[in-house]
Scaffold this motif. Structure first.
Motif, PDB file in Angstrom:
ATOM      1  N   VAL A  62       7.700  -2.444  -6.564  1.00 47.50           N
ATOM      2  CA  VAL A  62       7.659  -2.005  -5.608  1.00 47.50           C
ATOM      3  C   VAL A  62       7.055  -0.600  -5.387  1.00 47.50           C
ATOM      4  O   VAL A  62       6.053  -1.173  -3.977  1.00 47.50           O
ATOM      5  CB  VAL A  62       9.633  -2.263  -5.169  1.00 47.50           C
ATOM      6  N   ARG A  63       6.573   0.310  -5.505  1.00 52.94           N
ATOM      7  CA  ARG A  63       6.427   1.243  -5.585  1.00 52.94           C
ATOM      8  C   ARG A  63       4.682   0.936  -6.180  1.00 52.94           C
ATOM      9  O   ARG A  63       4.148   1.557  -5.334  1.00 52.94           O
ATOM     10  CB  ARG A  63       6.787   2.766  -6.403  1.00 52.94           C
ATOM     11  N   VAL A  64       4.367   0.583  -7.187  1.00 56.59           N
ATOM     12  CA  VAL A  64       2.786  -0.234  -7.233  1.00 56.59           C
ATOM     13  C   VAL A  64       2.551  -1.233  -5.796  1.00 56.59           C
ATOM     14  O   VAL A  64       1.225  -0.602  -6.331  1.00 56.59           O
ATOM     15  CB  VAL A  64       3.316  -0.695  -9.000  1.00 56.59           C
ATOM     16  N   VAL A  65       3.345  -1.744  -5.649  1.00 59.65           N
ATOM     17  CA  VAL A  65       2.671  -2.203  -4.447  1.00 59.65           C
ATOM     18  C   VAL A  65       2.199  -1.591  -3.170  1.00 59.65           C
ATOM     19  O   VAL A  65       1.259  -2.189  -2.239  1.00 59.65           O
ATOM     20  CB  VAL A  65       3.713  -4.171  -4.505  1.00 59.65           C
ATOM     21  N   ALA A  66       3.427  -0.942  -3.090  1.00 57.59           N
ATOM     22  CA  ALA A  66       3.155  -0.481  -2.302  1.00 57.59           C
ATOM     23  C   ALA A  66       1.860   0.692  -2.098  1.00 57.59           C
ATOM     24  O   ALA A  66       1.335   1.096  -0.871  1.00 57.59           O
ATOM     25  CB  ALA A  66       4.801   0.796  -1.900  1.00 57.59           C
ATOM     26  N   GLN A  67       2.125   1.215  -3.389  1.00 55.52           N
ATOM     27  CA  GLN A  67       0.601   2.708  -3.637  1.00 55.52           C
ATOM     28  C   GLN A  67      -0.860   1.787  -3.558  1.00 55.52           C
ATOM     29  O   GLN A  67      -1.362   1.725  -2.909  1.00 55.52           O
ATOM     30  CB  GLN A  67       0.923   3.364  -4.296  1.00 55.52           C
TER      31      GLN A  67
END
Length: 555
Positions: free
Chosen positions: A335-340
Protein backbone atom coordinates in the motif's frame (compact mmCIF):
# COMPACT_ATOMS: atom_id res chain seq x y z
CA UNK A 1 26.86 -2.34 31.99
CA UNK A 2 25.58 1.22 31.78
CA UNK A 3 24.64 2.80 28.49
CA UNK A 4 24.28 -0.42 26.50
CA UNK A 5 21.61 -1.09 23.86
CA UNK A 6 18.86 -3.71 24.06
CA UNK A 7 17.05 -5.27 21.10
CA UNK A 8 13.98 -7.45 21.67
CA UNK A 9 12.96 -10.03 19.07
CA UNK A 10 14.20 -12.82 16.82
CA UNK A 11 12.81 -11.43 13.58
CA UNK A 12 14.84 -10.61 10.45
CA UNK A 13 14.63 -6.95 11.48
CA UNK A 14 16.05 -7.77 14.94
CA UNK A 15 19.00 -9.54 13.31
CA UNK A 16 19.69 -6.73 10.85
CA UNK A 17 19.30 -4.08 13.56
CA UNK A 18 21.76 -5.82 15.89
CA UNK A 19 24.20 -6.21 13.00
CA UNK A 20 23.85 -2.52 12.08
CA UNK A 21 24.43 -1.35 15.66
CA UNK A 22 27.50 -3.53 16.18
CA UNK A 23 29.22 -3.09 12.81
CA UNK A 24 28.38 0.50 11.87
CA UNK A 25 28.06 2.12 15.30
CA UNK A 26 30.42 -0.27 17.18
CA UNK A 27 27.95 -0.61 20.05
CA UNK A 28 27.54 -3.42 22.58
CA UNK A 29 24.09 -4.94 22.14
CA UNK A 30 22.01 -7.31 24.25
CA UNK A 31 19.29 -9.21 22.38
CA UNK A 32 16.34 -10.75 24.21
CA UNK A 33 14.78 -13.63 22.26
CA UNK A 34 12.80 -16.82 22.99
CA UNK A 35 15.48 -19.24 21.78
CA UNK A 36 18.90 -19.21 20.16
CA UNK A 37 17.85 -22.16 18.02
CA UNK A 38 14.70 -20.80 16.37
CA UNK A 39 13.96 -18.20 13.71
CA UNK A 40 16.94 -15.80 13.46
CA UNK A 41 18.32 -16.78 16.85
CA UNK A 42 21.34 -18.67 15.44
CA UNK A 43 22.38 -15.75 13.20
CA UNK A 44 21.96 -13.25 16.03
CA UNK A 45 24.02 -15.40 18.40
CA UNK A 46 26.94 -15.42 15.94
CA UNK A 47 27.18 -11.62 15.71
CA UNK A 48 30.21 -10.02 17.38
CA UNK A 49 29.62 -7.69 20.34
CA UNK A 50 26.17 -9.24 20.86
CA UNK A 51 25.07 -10.87 24.09
CA UNK A 52 21.98 -13.08 23.79
CA UNK A 53 19.51 -13.58 26.63
CA UNK A 54 16.81 -16.22 26.23
CA UNK A 55 13.38 -15.42 27.69
CA UNK A 56 10.02 -16.86 26.68
CA UNK A 57 8.30 -13.52 27.25
CA UNK A 58 9.28 -9.90 27.71
CA UNK A 59 8.37 -9.56 31.37
CA UNK A 60 9.93 -7.54 34.18
CA UNK A 61 12.26 -10.38 35.08
CA UNK A 62 13.66 -10.58 31.56
CA UNK A 63 14.39 -6.85 31.47
CA UNK A 64 16.00 -6.91 34.93
CA UNK A 65 18.21 -9.82 33.87
CA UNK A 66 19.69 -7.71 31.04
CA UNK A 67 19.96 -4.55 33.17
CA UNK A 68 17.40 -2.67 31.10
CA UNK A 69 17.21 -0.12 33.90
CA UNK A 70 20.71 1.00 32.85
CA UNK A 71 20.19 0.76 29.08
CA UNK A 72 20.57 3.82 26.87
CA UNK A 73 18.01 2.62 24.31
CA UNK A 74 15.67 -0.35 23.86
CA UNK A 75 14.26 -1.50 20.51
CA UNK A 76 11.10 -3.61 20.45
CA UNK A 77 10.88 -5.14 16.98
CA UNK A 78 8.88 -8.33 17.45
CA UNK A 79 6.02 -9.33 15.17
CA UNK A 80 3.34 -8.62 17.79
CA UNK A 81 2.55 -4.91 17.88
CA UNK A 82 0.52 -5.31 21.08
CA UNK A 83 3.44 -7.20 22.62
CA UNK A 84 5.83 -4.43 21.59
CA UNK A 85 3.66 -1.76 23.24
CA UNK A 86 3.24 -3.83 26.42
CA UNK A 87 6.99 -4.40 26.66
CA UNK A 88 7.68 -0.69 26.07
CA UNK A 89 5.46 0.20 29.03
CA UNK A 90 7.44 -2.24 31.20
CA UNK A 91 10.74 -0.69 30.11
CA UNK A 92 9.54 2.83 30.84
CA UNK A 93 8.61 1.82 34.38
CA UNK A 94 12.07 0.32 34.91
CA UNK A 95 14.03 3.03 33.09
CA UNK A 96 12.12 6.27 32.40
CA UNK A 97 15.17 7.82 30.70
CA UNK A 98 15.70 5.08 28.10
CA UNK A 99 15.04 5.78 24.43
CA UNK A 100 12.37 3.47 23.07
CA UNK A 101 12.15 2.40 19.42
CA UNK A 102 8.94 0.50 18.66
CA UNK A 103 8.09 -1.31 15.45
CA UNK A 104 4.49 -0.71 14.35
CA UNK A 105 2.99 -0.95 10.88
CA UNK A 106 0.05 1.30 11.80
CA UNK A 107 1.72 4.71 11.62
CA UNK A 108 -1.37 6.70 12.61
CA UNK A 109 -1.74 4.64 15.78
CA UNK A 110 2.01 4.89 16.30
CA UNK A 111 1.82 8.70 16.35
CA UNK A 112 -0.60 8.44 19.26
CA UNK A 113 1.30 5.69 21.05
CA UNK A 114 4.53 7.68 21.13
CA UNK A 115 2.86 10.34 23.27
CA UNK A 116 2.54 7.75 26.06
CA UNK A 117 6.31 7.65 26.49
CA UNK A 118 8.97 10.11 27.55
CA UNK A 119 11.34 9.48 24.65
CA UNK A 120 9.99 7.23 21.93
CA UNK A 121 10.22 6.67 18.17
CA UNK A 122 7.54 4.52 16.52
CA UNK A 123 8.66 3.28 13.12
CA UNK A 124 7.21 1.10 10.39
CA UNK A 125 9.67 -1.15 8.60
CA UNK A 126 7.32 -1.17 5.61
CA UNK A 127 7.25 2.62 5.46
CA UNK A 128 11.04 2.76 5.68
CA UNK A 129 11.53 0.19 2.92
CA UNK A 130 8.86 1.41 0.49
CA UNK A 131 10.94 4.26 -1.04
CA UNK A 132 13.67 1.78 -1.98
CA UNK A 133 11.16 -0.46 -3.76
CA UNK A 134 9.76 2.56 -5.60
CA UNK A 135 13.22 3.77 -6.58
CA UNK A 136 14.15 0.30 -7.81
CA UNK A 137 10.98 0.09 -9.90
CA UNK A 138 11.66 3.44 -11.53
CA UNK A 139 15.33 2.72 -12.09
CA UNK A 140 16.59 5.44 -9.76
CA UNK A 141 20.09 4.74 -8.41
CA UNK A 142 18.94 5.49 -4.83
CA UNK A 143 15.71 6.41 -3.05
CA UNK A 144 15.06 10.08 -3.70
CA UNK A 145 11.74 10.50 -1.95
CA UNK A 146 10.21 9.85 1.44
CA UNK A 147 6.70 9.78 2.91
CA UNK A 148 6.30 12.35 5.70
CA UNK A 149 3.09 13.25 7.56
CA UNK A 150 0.81 12.19 4.73
CA UNK A 151 2.91 13.76 1.97
CA UNK A 152 5.46 12.29 -0.41
CA UNK A 153 8.53 14.51 -0.64
CA UNK A 154 11.06 13.97 -3.41
CA UNK A 155 14.34 15.44 -4.58
CA UNK A 156 14.16 17.39 -7.84
CA UNK A 157 16.32 19.74 -9.83
CA UNK A 158 15.13 23.32 -9.70
CA UNK A 159 15.43 23.41 -13.50
CA UNK A 160 12.63 20.80 -13.68
CA UNK A 161 10.31 23.44 -12.19
CA UNK A 162 8.46 21.34 -9.62
CA UNK A 163 5.11 22.86 -8.69
CA UNK A 164 5.50 22.89 -4.88
CA UNK A 165 8.99 23.40 -3.43
CA UNK A 166 9.43 22.87 0.31
CA UNK A 167 12.99 24.15 0.57
CA UNK A 168 16.35 24.26 -1.16
CA UNK A 169 18.23 21.04 -0.43
CA UNK A 170 21.75 21.41 -1.79
CA UNK A 171 24.02 23.15 -4.25
CA UNK A 172 25.85 20.42 -6.16
CA UNK A 173 27.30 22.58 -8.95
CA UNK A 174 30.70 22.91 -7.31
CA UNK A 175 31.17 19.29 -6.38
CA UNK A 176 28.74 16.42 -6.87
CA UNK A 177 30.42 14.38 -4.17
CA UNK A 178 30.65 17.15 -1.59
CA UNK A 179 27.55 19.34 -2.05
CA UNK A 180 26.75 22.45 -0.03
CA UNK A 181 23.74 21.46 2.04
CA UNK A 182 20.82 23.73 2.97
CA UNK A 183 22.34 26.87 1.45
CA UNK A 184 21.05 30.28 2.52
CA UNK A 185 19.24 31.77 0.69
CA UNK A 186 17.62 28.51 -0.40
CA UNK A 187 17.04 29.91 -3.91
CA UNK A 188 20.74 29.25 -4.59
CA UNK A 189 20.20 25.47 -4.33
CA UNK A 190 19.96 23.59 -7.60
CA UNK A 191 18.53 20.53 -5.81
CA UNK A 192 15.25 21.13 -4.00
CA UNK A 193 12.86 19.15 -1.84
CA UNK A 194 9.42 19.19 -3.45
CA UNK A 195 5.97 17.76 -2.82
CA UNK A 196 4.78 14.99 -5.14
CA UNK A 197 1.29 15.98 -6.31
CA UNK A 198 0.59 13.26 -8.90
CA UNK A 199 2.17 15.36 -11.65
CA UNK A 200 4.10 12.92 -13.86
CA UNK A 201 7.83 13.45 -13.54
CA UNK A 202 8.80 10.22 -15.21
CA UNK A 203 9.13 9.05 -18.83
CA UNK A 204 6.28 6.70 -18.06
CA UNK A 205 3.91 9.57 -18.72
CA UNK A 206 4.62 9.25 -22.43
CA UNK A 207 3.14 5.75 -22.35
CA UNK A 208 -0.22 6.70 -20.93
CA UNK A 209 -3.00 5.25 -23.11
CA UNK A 210 -5.08 7.41 -25.42
CA UNK A 211 -8.74 6.93 -24.67
CA UNK A 212 -10.67 5.55 -27.63
CA UNK A 213 -14.31 5.10 -26.59
CA UNK A 214 -15.21 2.89 -29.55
CA UNK A 215 -12.35 0.49 -28.89
CA UNK A 216 -13.28 0.49 -25.20
CA UNK A 217 -16.88 -0.48 -26.08
CA UNK A 218 -15.71 -3.22 -28.45
CA UNK A 219 -13.46 -4.76 -25.78
CA UNK A 220 -16.27 -4.68 -23.23
CA UNK A 221 -18.65 -6.39 -25.65
CA UNK A 222 -16.09 -9.11 -26.36
CA UNK A 223 -15.81 -9.75 -22.64
CA UNK A 224 -19.57 -9.88 -21.97
CA UNK A 225 -20.57 -11.72 -25.15
CA UNK A 226 -18.65 -14.89 -24.41
CA UNK A 227 -18.80 -18.05 -26.49
CA UNK A 228 -21.67 -19.68 -24.58
CA UNK A 229 -23.86 -16.60 -24.79
CA UNK A 230 -23.10 -16.24 -28.51
CA UNK A 231 -24.17 -19.84 -29.11
CA UNK A 232 -27.48 -19.24 -27.35
CA UNK A 233 -28.04 -16.03 -29.33
CA UNK A 234 -27.39 -17.85 -32.64
CA UNK A 235 -29.86 -20.61 -31.74
CA UNK A 236 -32.44 -18.00 -30.81
CA UNK A 237 -31.95 -16.17 -34.11
CA UNK A 238 -32.25 -19.45 -35.99
CA UNK A 239 -35.55 -20.24 -34.26
CA UNK A 240 -36.89 -16.77 -35.07
CA UNK A 241 -35.91 -16.94 -38.75
CA UNK A 242 -37.03 -20.52 -39.37
CA UNK A 243 -40.26 -20.09 -37.39
CA UNK A 244 -41.13 -16.88 -39.25
CA UNK A 245 -40.52 -18.50 -42.65
CA UNK A 246 -42.43 -21.66 -41.78
CA UNK A 247 -45.42 -19.74 -40.40
CA UNK A 248 -45.49 -17.36 -43.39
CA UNK A 249 -45.43 -20.26 -45.88
CA UNK A 250 -47.88 -22.54 -44.08
CA UNK A 251 -50.29 -20.07 -42.56
CA UNK A 252 -50.68 -17.67 -45.47
CA UNK A 253 -49.72 -14.66 -43.31
CA UNK A 254 -47.41 -11.89 -44.36
CA UNK A 255 -43.76 -11.94 -43.25
CA UNK A 256 -44.30 -9.13 -40.72
CA UNK A 257 -47.36 -10.85 -39.22
CA UNK A 258 -45.48 -14.14 -38.97
CA UNK A 259 -42.52 -12.44 -37.23
CA UNK A 260 -44.97 -10.80 -34.81
CA UNK A 261 -46.55 -14.15 -33.92
CA UNK A 262 -43.18 -15.89 -33.51
CA UNK A 263 -41.89 -13.21 -31.14
CA UNK A 264 -45.04 -13.50 -29.04
CA UNK A 265 -44.67 -17.28 -28.97
CA UNK A 266 -41.06 -16.93 -27.83
CA UNK A 267 -42.19 -14.58 -25.07
CA UNK A 268 -44.67 -17.19 -23.82
CA UNK A 269 -47.72 -15.35 -25.08
CA UNK A 270 -48.84 -17.90 -27.69
CA UNK A 271 -52.43 -17.39 -28.91
CA UNK A 272 -53.95 -20.70 -30.02
CA UNK A 273 -55.80 -20.48 -33.34
CA UNK A 274 -57.73 -23.63 -34.35
CA UNK A 275 -58.34 -22.26 -37.84
CA UNK A 276 -54.66 -22.60 -38.74
CA UNK A 277 -53.46 -25.46 -40.85
CA UNK A 278 -51.55 -28.41 -39.42
CA UNK A 279 -48.14 -27.13 -40.50
CA UNK A 280 -48.78 -23.70 -39.00
CA UNK A 281 -49.99 -25.24 -35.74
CA UNK A 282 -46.89 -27.47 -35.57
CA UNK A 283 -44.65 -24.46 -36.20
CA UNK A 284 -46.30 -22.47 -33.41
CA UNK A 285 -46.00 -25.38 -30.96
CA UNK A 286 -42.32 -25.91 -31.81
CA UNK A 287 -41.49 -22.22 -31.38
CA UNK A 288 -43.34 -22.05 -28.05
CA UNK A 289 -41.61 -25.15 -26.69
CA UNK A 290 -38.24 -23.87 -27.92
CA UNK A 291 -38.80 -20.64 -26.00
CA UNK A 292 -39.34 -22.63 -22.80
CA UNK A 293 -35.91 -24.21 -23.27
CA UNK A 294 -34.17 -21.02 -24.40
CA UNK A 295 -35.23 -18.79 -21.46
CA UNK A 296 -33.16 -20.66 -18.81
CA UNK A 297 -30.30 -21.06 -21.30
CA UNK A 298 -30.25 -17.30 -21.94
CA UNK A 299 -30.41 -16.58 -18.19
CA UNK A 300 -27.52 -18.97 -17.47
CA UNK A 301 -25.39 -17.49 -20.26
CA UNK A 302 -25.97 -13.90 -19.10
CA UNK A 303 -25.17 -14.77 -15.48
CA UNK A 304 -22.04 -16.61 -16.61
CA UNK A 305 -20.90 -13.56 -18.60
CA UNK A 306 -21.44 -11.22 -15.65
CA UNK A 307 -19.62 -13.54 -13.24
CA UNK A 308 -16.69 -13.81 -15.63
CA UNK A 309 -16.50 -10.05 -15.88
CA UNK A 310 -16.59 -9.72 -12.09
CA UNK A 311 -13.86 -12.31 -11.53
CA UNK A 312 -11.71 -10.79 -14.23
CA UNK A 313 -11.43 -7.62 -12.12
CA UNK A 314 -11.84 -3.96 -13.02
CA UNK A 315 -8.87 -3.88 -15.34
CA UNK A 316 -10.49 -6.38 -17.74
CA UNK A 317 -13.08 -3.73 -18.52
CA UNK A 318 -10.51 -1.03 -19.30
CA UNK A 319 -8.11 -0.30 -22.09
CA UNK A 320 -4.65 -1.86 -22.33
CA UNK A 321 -1.90 0.34 -20.92
CA UNK A 322 1.86 0.36 -21.24
CA UNK A 323 4.83 1.74 -19.37
CA UNK A 324 3.11 1.24 -16.02
CA UNK A 325 4.32 -0.45 -12.81
CA UNK A 326 2.57 -3.62 -11.63
CA UNK A 327 2.49 -3.94 -7.84
CA UNK A 328 1.71 -7.44 -6.59
CA UNK A 329 0.37 -7.39 -3.03
CA UNK A 330 -1.55 -4.64 -1.26
CA UNK A 331 -0.40 -5.36 2.28
CA UNK A 332 1.53 -3.07 4.62
CA UNK A 333 4.43 -2.58 2.20
CA UNK A 334 2.43 -2.73 -1.02
CA UNK A 335 0.00 0.00 0.00
CA UNK A 336 2.91 2.36 0.65
CA UNK A 337 4.60 1.51 -2.63
CA UNK A 338 1.34 2.14 -4.50
CA UNK A 339 0.72 5.42 -2.66
CA UNK A 340 4.17 6.77 -3.46
CA UNK A 341 4.09 5.71 -7.11
CA UNK A 342 0.66 7.32 -7.46
CA UNK A 343 1.88 10.52 -5.80
CA UNK A 344 4.79 10.61 -8.23
CA UNK A 345 2.41 10.45 -11.18
CA UNK A 346 3.45 6.94 -12.23
CA UNK A 347 0.62 4.75 -13.62
CA UNK A 348 0.06 1.71 -11.40
CA UNK A 349 -1.83 -1.56 -11.78
CA UNK A 350 -2.43 -3.52 -8.56
CA UNK A 351 -2.65 -7.31 -8.25
CA UNK A 352 -4.10 -8.78 -5.07
CA UNK A 353 -5.60 -12.11 -4.01
CA UNK A 354 -7.62 -10.83 -1.06
CA UNK A 355 -10.35 -8.23 -1.62
CA UNK A 356 -10.08 -7.25 2.06
CA UNK A 357 -6.36 -6.37 1.91
CA UNK A 358 -5.41 -3.14 3.65
CA UNK A 359 -4.42 -1.41 0.40
CA UNK A 360 -7.64 -2.10 -1.54
CA UNK A 361 -9.55 0.94 -0.18
CA UNK A 362 -6.66 3.24 -1.16
CA UNK A 363 -6.50 1.82 -4.68
CA UNK A 364 -10.24 2.18 -5.13
CA UNK A 365 -10.25 5.70 -3.70
CA UNK A 366 -7.53 6.72 -6.15
CA UNK A 367 -9.35 4.84 -8.97
CA UNK A 368 -6.35 2.62 -9.62
CA UNK A 369 -7.04 -0.60 -11.55
CA UNK A 370 -6.97 -3.77 -9.44
CA UNK A 371 -6.76 -7.33 -10.71
CA UNK A 372 -7.99 -9.80 -8.10
CA UNK A 373 -6.39 -13.19 -8.57
CA UNK A 374 -3.39 -15.43 -8.00
CA UNK A 375 -0.27 -13.53 -9.07
CA UNK A 376 1.60 -16.78 -9.73
CA UNK A 377 -0.74 -17.51 -12.65
CA UNK A 378 0.18 -16.04 -15.99
CA UNK A 379 -3.48 -15.34 -16.78
CA UNK A 380 -3.63 -12.97 -13.83
CA UNK A 381 -0.41 -11.24 -14.85
CA UNK A 382 -1.64 -10.91 -18.43
CA UNK A 383 -4.77 -9.20 -17.11
CA UNK A 384 -2.46 -6.65 -15.47
CA UNK A 385 -0.73 -6.12 -18.84
CA UNK A 386 2.66 -7.29 -17.58
CA UNK A 387 3.74 -7.79 -21.17
CA UNK A 388 3.63 -3.99 -21.69
CA UNK A 389 4.65 -2.78 -18.22
CA UNK A 390 7.92 -1.19 -17.20
CA UNK A 391 8.43 -2.93 -13.86
CA UNK A 392 6.88 -5.54 -11.59
CA UNK A 393 7.14 -5.09 -7.82
CA UNK A 394 6.18 -8.19 -5.82
CA UNK A 395 5.67 -7.32 -2.15
CA UNK A 396 3.33 -9.95 -0.72
CA UNK A 397 4.13 -11.54 2.65
CA UNK A 398 5.12 -14.85 1.05
CA UNK A 399 8.58 -15.37 -0.46
CA UNK A 400 7.47 -18.17 -2.80
CA UNK A 401 4.60 -16.10 -4.20
CA UNK A 402 6.92 -13.15 -4.78
CA UNK A 403 9.55 -15.29 -6.47
CA UNK A 404 7.09 -17.20 -8.67
CA UNK A 405 5.28 -14.02 -9.69
CA UNK A 406 8.60 -12.42 -10.58
CA UNK A 407 9.74 -15.39 -12.68
CA UNK A 408 6.34 -15.65 -14.39
CA UNK A 409 6.57 -11.96 -15.25
CA UNK A 410 9.96 -12.61 -16.82
CA UNK A 411 8.39 -15.37 -18.94
CA UNK A 412 5.81 -12.90 -20.25
CA UNK A 413 8.34 -10.14 -20.88
CA UNK A 414 12.09 -10.83 -21.02
CA UNK A 415 13.39 -7.39 -20.16
CA UNK A 416 10.89 -6.40 -17.50
CA UNK A 417 12.45 -4.94 -14.35
CA UNK A 418 11.56 -7.18 -11.39
CA UNK A 419 11.74 -6.00 -7.78
CA UNK A 420 11.26 -8.82 -5.29
CA UNK A 421 10.50 -8.57 -1.61
CA UNK A 422 12.20 -11.53 0.05
CA UNK A 423 12.29 -11.97 3.82
CA UNK A 424 15.29 -14.29 3.71
CA UNK A 425 18.35 -12.17 2.94
CA UNK A 426 20.43 -15.18 1.95
CA UNK A 427 17.71 -16.28 -0.47
CA UNK A 428 17.55 -12.74 -1.88
CA UNK A 429 21.27 -12.84 -2.64
CA UNK A 430 21.11 -16.26 -4.28
CA UNK A 431 18.07 -15.28 -6.38
CA UNK A 432 19.97 -12.21 -7.51
CA UNK A 433 22.97 -14.31 -8.62
CA UNK A 434 21.29 -17.42 -10.02
CA UNK A 435 18.09 -16.15 -11.60
CA UNK A 436 19.69 -12.97 -12.93
CA UNK A 437 16.98 -10.84 -11.37
CA UNK A 438 18.75 -7.52 -10.94
CA UNK A 439 16.85 -6.34 -7.87
CA UNK A 440 15.83 -8.44 -4.87
CA UNK A 441 15.38 -6.66 -1.57
CA UNK A 442 14.62 -7.57 2.01
CA UNK A 443 12.43 -5.19 4.02
CA UNK A 444 14.49 -5.88 7.14
CA UNK A 445 17.73 -5.05 5.31
CA UNK A 446 16.27 -1.78 4.01
CA UNK A 447 14.64 -0.72 7.28
CA UNK A 448 17.37 -1.65 9.77
CA UNK A 449 19.52 1.50 9.18
CA UNK A 450 16.58 3.76 10.03
CA UNK A 451 15.82 1.81 13.21
CA UNK A 452 19.49 1.94 14.21
CA UNK A 453 19.60 5.68 13.53
CA UNK A 454 16.49 6.12 15.67
CA UNK A 455 18.21 4.34 18.56
CA UNK A 456 21.34 6.44 18.19
CA UNK A 457 20.03 9.75 16.91
CA UNK A 458 16.34 9.67 17.88
CA UNK A 459 13.15 10.32 15.94
CA UNK A 460 14.59 9.66 12.46
CA UNK A 461 11.71 9.03 10.03
CA UNK A 462 13.53 9.17 6.69
CA UNK A 463 16.85 9.61 4.94
CA UNK A 464 17.75 11.38 1.70
CA UNK A 465 21.13 10.71 0.07
CA UNK A 466 22.81 13.74 -1.54
CA UNK A 467 26.08 12.83 -3.21
CA UNK A 468 28.25 11.16 -0.57
CA UNK A 469 26.28 12.83 2.23
CA UNK A 470 23.00 11.89 3.86
CA UNK A 471 20.27 14.23 5.03
CA UNK A 472 17.97 13.04 7.80
CA UNK A 473 14.31 13.86 8.35
CA UNK A 474 13.24 13.73 11.98
CA UNK A 475 10.05 14.27 13.97
CA UNK A 476 11.19 16.33 16.96
CA UNK A 477 8.77 17.15 19.81
CA UNK A 478 9.31 20.32 21.86
CA UNK A 479 9.42 19.40 25.53
CA UNK A 480 8.44 21.57 28.48
CA UNK A 481 11.41 23.44 29.85
CA UNK A 482 13.52 22.89 26.73
CA UNK A 483 15.67 25.61 25.18
CA UNK A 484 13.25 25.93 22.24
CA UNK A 485 10.09 26.41 24.32
CA UNK A 486 8.86 29.96 23.95
CA UNK A 487 11.45 30.79 21.29
CA UNK A 488 10.70 31.71 17.66
CA UNK A 489 10.74 28.96 15.09
CA UNK A 490 13.69 30.58 13.29
CA UNK A 491 16.00 29.51 16.14
CA UNK A 492 15.51 25.86 15.16
CA UNK A 493 16.89 26.64 11.68
CA UNK A 494 20.67 26.52 11.32
CA UNK A 495 22.37 27.49 8.10
CA UNK A 496 23.81 24.43 6.42
CA UNK A 497 22.72 22.18 9.28
CA UNK A 498 18.94 22.12 9.85
CA UNK A 499 15.65 23.49 8.57
CA UNK A 500 12.12 23.06 9.92
CA UNK A 501 9.83 21.80 7.14
CA UNK A 502 6.53 21.66 9.03
CA UNK A 503 5.04 22.21 12.48
CA UNK A 504 2.39 20.11 14.19
CA UNK A 505 1.01 22.47 16.78
CA UNK A 506 0.54 21.09 20.30
CA UNK A 507 1.06 17.52 19.11
CA UNK A 508 -1.80 17.61 16.62
CA UNK A 509 -1.93 15.35 13.57
CA UNK A 510 -2.31 18.30 11.18
CA UNK A 511 0.95 19.89 10.05
CA UNK A 512 1.53 23.44 8.85
CA UNK A 513 3.86 23.16 5.84
CA UNK A 514 4.36 26.92 5.58
CA UNK A 515 5.33 27.85 9.15
CA UNK A 516 6.26 31.44 9.94
CA UNK A 517 9.76 32.07 11.31
CA UNK A 518 8.28 34.26 14.05
CA UNK A 519 5.95 31.56 15.39
CA UNK A 520 6.67 31.00 19.10
CA UNK A 521 7.17 27.35 19.92
CA UNK A 522 5.24 25.84 22.82
CA UNK A 523 5.52 22.49 24.57
CA UNK A 524 3.92 19.67 22.60
CA UNK A 525 4.73 21.19 19.21
CA UNK A 526 6.16 18.66 16.75
CA UNK A 527 8.82 19.80 14.29
CA UNK A 528 9.49 17.97 11.02
CA UNK A 529 13.18 18.80 10.60
CA UNK A 530 15.50 18.25 7.63
CA UNK A 531 19.09 18.23 8.85
CA UNK A 532 22.56 16.77 8.74
CA UNK A 533 23.58 14.28 11.41
CA UNK A 534 25.16 17.08 13.42
CA UNK A 535 22.17 19.34 12.88
CA UNK A 536 19.74 16.71 14.13
CA UNK A 537 21.76 16.29 17.30
CA UNK A 538 21.79 20.05 17.91
CA UNK A 539 18.04 20.51 17.35
CA UNK A 540 17.25 17.47 19.45
CA UNK A 541 19.44 18.68 22.33
CA UNK A 542 17.57 22.00 22.40
CA UNK A 543 14.13 20.34 22.20
CA UNK A 544 14.40 18.06 25.23
CA UNK A 545 13.84 19.01 28.83
CA UNK A 546 16.99 19.53 30.88
CA UNK A 547 17.91 16.64 33.12
CA UNK A 548 17.50 17.73 36.75
CA UNK A 549 20.68 17.57 38.73
CA UNK A 550 20.76 15.09 41.57
CA UNK A 551 20.42 16.77 44.98
CA UNK A 552 23.70 17.34 46.73
CA UNK A 553 24.40 14.82 49.43
CA UNK A 554 26.89 15.70 52.14
CA UNK A 555 29.79 13.30 52.18
Amino acid sequence: MRGHLVVCGDTPLAFRLADELTTRYLQDVTVILPSKKRNHGPQIARLPRVKVHEALELNDEAFRDVNADLARAVALVGNSEVGNIHAALRVQELNPGARLVIRMSNTSLGARIRTLFNDCAVLSDGAMAAPSFVAAALGDPAPSHVRVAGRTLYVARRSDRPKTIICGLADTRRSEGNPRLLPDPHETANLVLAVADKTPRDPLSAHRPHHRPYAFLARNLRLVLNRRLMQVVLVLLAVIVLGTLALALSGGSSFSESLYLVLLDLAGAANPDTSLGGAAKATQVIVTLASLALVPAITAAVVDALVRARLAGPLALSEPISGHVVVVGLGGVGVRVVAQLNDLGVPVVCVEMNEDAVGVPLARREKLPIVFGDATRKETLRSAWVNTCRAVVTVTSDDITNLEAGLSSRDLKDNVRVVLRLFDDDLAGRVHRNFHIPVSRSVSFLAAPAFAAAMMERQIIGTIPVGRKVMLIADVPVAQGSALEGRPLSEANQRGESRVLAVGRRGGQHFDWEPQDGYLLVRGDRLIVLATRGGIGSVRARSIAPVPEAPWQPG
